[in-house]
Scaffold this active site. Sequence first.
Site, PDB file in Angstrom:
ATOM      1  N   LYS A   1      -7.201   3.372   8.285  1.00  0.00           N
ATOM      2  CA  LYS A   1      -6.269   4.382   7.787  1.00  0.00           C
ATOM      3  C   LYS A   1      -6.865   5.787   7.904  1.00  0.00           C
ATOM      4  O   LYS A   1      -6.153   6.753   8.202  1.00  0.00           O
ATOM      5  CB  LYS A   1      -5.909   4.065   6.333  1.00  0.00           C
ATOM      6  CG  LYS A   1      -5.073   2.794   6.186  1.00  0.00           C
ATOM      7  CD  LYS A   1      -4.814   2.449   4.732  1.00  0.00           C
ATOM      8  CE  LYS A   1      -3.977   1.168   4.624  1.00  0.00           C
ATOM      9  NZ  LYS A   1      -3.739   0.774   3.220  1.00  0.00           N
TER      10      LYS A   1
ATOM     11  N   SER B   1       0.798  -1.219   0.000  1.00  0.00           N
ATOM     12  CA  SER B   1       0.000   0.000   0.000  1.00  0.00           C
ATOM     13  C   SER B   1       0.839   1.283   0.000  1.00  0.00           C
ATOM     14  O   SER B   1       0.293   2.365  -0.171  1.00  0.00           O
ATOM     15  CB  SER B   1      -0.949   0.010   1.205  1.00  0.00           C
ATOM     16  OG  SER B   1      -0.226   0.007   2.415  1.00  0.00           O
TER      17      SER B   1
END
Length: 809
Positions: free
Chosen positions: A758, A715
């Site tokens: 996140k 990511s």
Amino acid sequence: MDLELDELSADDNMAPRAEIIPLVSKDDESFLLFEDSVPDEMPLLPIRSNVLFPGVVMPISVGRKSSLVLVRQAERKGLRIIACTQRNDVDNPTIEDIYNIGVIARVLRVIEMPRGECMAVVQGTMKCSLETITRTEPYYMGRATLLNENIKEEHPRAFHSQVSAIRKRYAELQQKKSNGRGLAAKDVISSLSNIGSDRILVNYVASHLDVSSNDKQMLLDCFGYERRAEMVLEFIDNEQEYFRLREDIQDKTRQEMDRQQREYFLNQQMRVIQDELGGSPADQEIQHLQERAAKKKWPKAADDAFMHSIEKLRRTPPQTPDYTVEINYAELLLDLPWEKYSKDDLRTSHAMKVLDKDHYGMEKVKERIVEYIAVLSLKGDMKSPILCLVGPPGTGKTSLGKSIAAAMKRKYVRVALGGLHDEAEIRGHRKTYVGAMPGRIIQSIKKAGVSNPVFVLDEIDKVQGMSHNGDPTSALLEVLDPEQNNAFHDNYLDLDYDLSKVLFVATANSLSTIQPALLDRMEVIDLSGYILEEKLEIAQRHLIPRQLVEHGFDRHSLKFSNELLTTIINDYTRESGVRQLEKTIAKIIRRRAVQLADGQKINKTIQASELKEILGLPIHNSERRGNEPKVGVVTGLAWTQVGGEILFIESSISKGKGTLTMTGNLGDVMKESATLAFEYLKSNADHFGVDMEKVENSNIHIHVPEGATPKDGPSAGITMFVAMVSAFTQKRVIPTVAMTGEITLRGQVTPVGGIKEKILAAKRAGITDLILCEDNRRDIEDIPQEYLAGLTFHYIREMKEALPIAFEK
């Protein structure tokens, strides 16, 4: 504390009971057996294992504080007390646990013993009837009615003859006992001679008979001394018959005994004794099992297995290990709740009300449970789903299982699977082994008492894999497969058991360590971490009230403002769940408890200025490093098992030959992402305003701080690319912009997971703009809009689209 008195047995704790019997004449009857009246309320002594009779002295061992208070006070003040025998051997007896017929008694003497205990010498006077218990603190008090037995016998001569027979036969009985037990028969005869009162002698012998307390109570209950004397004679005759039989048995077995057969003699003697007394304990145990089985509703296979086990028990000697194995197996068959189900509460409104009361948020889980209840109410019967709740620690996964059970009014059981490494823990051991037992699944079903509990399999992701003890994860396949668990086979039970009605709820922190075949059988529901707004609601609704009650405060005695909680959450806790938040709240409440205990006046509202004194300096300051735009420093977003984190990607260039260096304890996948970003940059340098000659003559270094922490995953690909472009073009990156996304060699940005966690990390760090893959838009749409306030989302499909958003204008 409720009053308790444990009667001291003569065999273990006292010399022969006759030693404290006083000289009693007939003239003493009126004094010892009669009371004019009693107070309306008197101290009550529940006695265990023995019965006190009028005129009889009994030693009682007293150990508990409430008992000590009563007997010492009774001796000191000369109080009369009620002495009644307990019907049931319980610690805190009620009126139903105590025989109502007892005696009025006096505490003659209290003898102090070691370890704070004492010996109370108590003498009964007149029989009474316990009417009620008025209170239990500091000891029992009750009301009693006197029962006058001091009436003239209808047949005085016959009664006197009975007493003479009792005196003679009881002395003979003690003479027989003295041969085997070392009692001094002459002392017993002397004690009997010292009692000149016929009535007191009857009571004395009744209290010293070697019979159960129930039989002694029956003697006390009977009205009139003539009837009591008849019953005492019957008991004496029974004891004499027992000793006669024992002597006959000894004579029979003595003929068969020699030096090599002493052990055989003892077993034979026991067998003969048991036959004379009505059967062996083993036969009685088997009969008891059969009586239970006759009332049991179970499948034919279970009934056949039980009957087979009973036949084996009849053929197996009780002294052998096989007998214990078989008796345990038969008891397990009887204890299991075959075809026994609790009645579900199928009201969806009630279920949602209970779930909302216990847990805030978690809408997906609540919807799934309500759907199951709705279908069950329509169909009437269906296979239970296999749910797997996945999320960071402290998000309420385990406690949610209890709420589901409460919502459906089902039984709740939980098995902790963390560190489980033996397949037999799931399937059980073969019952041929000594010490074998069923697996945890069957044991938990037995504990629940029904075949349709809510069954929580906690920490399923931490089950160990294949080892020399088998593979527990493979054993769980049968348990968690709706197509198979209607016939779950436990090795110990050796029968199929229906688990299809059990509502299994598994919990895990990560799916990566769960076997794919096992994961495929479960319905995964993601419980991502809580954002700030959710934590505030959970703290106000659940954490603060619970901690206040646990620390002795009223639920509303202290107040925590949302501003204070926000400071605690941002500066002192760094988690996706609320476990550390609850511990921090508890620490603040404890400080208030200390102040209150010291007599200080406390402020009900916790002030933010007090946090530094109570909790110390903030543990987690703002995660964003500086507010100034910088070259080569980009903020990324990462997911961990404890929630979301922000990640800083630092890059710098130096003269060299165009090599890429990476540091920061990076994993292989993350290194590959950096290589992809660098190769894509070199192949498209002109499009990004990068001088290719500078790239070829410079080395670039990528570093991710906190090198002691391992980092991996794809990511950070887009973040590394932006950092490289910034380093080569010397363009500064806006510090309030963060990004996450996997990249390809063709410059595409692909979606990643853990978006909600996140976002939570980004809000903690003060991020205002997020760059995500276009395919992650659906993840954002699943989050309530009110929780996204203050964030701007930029969705991209290609890596180059991130540059104008991230770079300072």
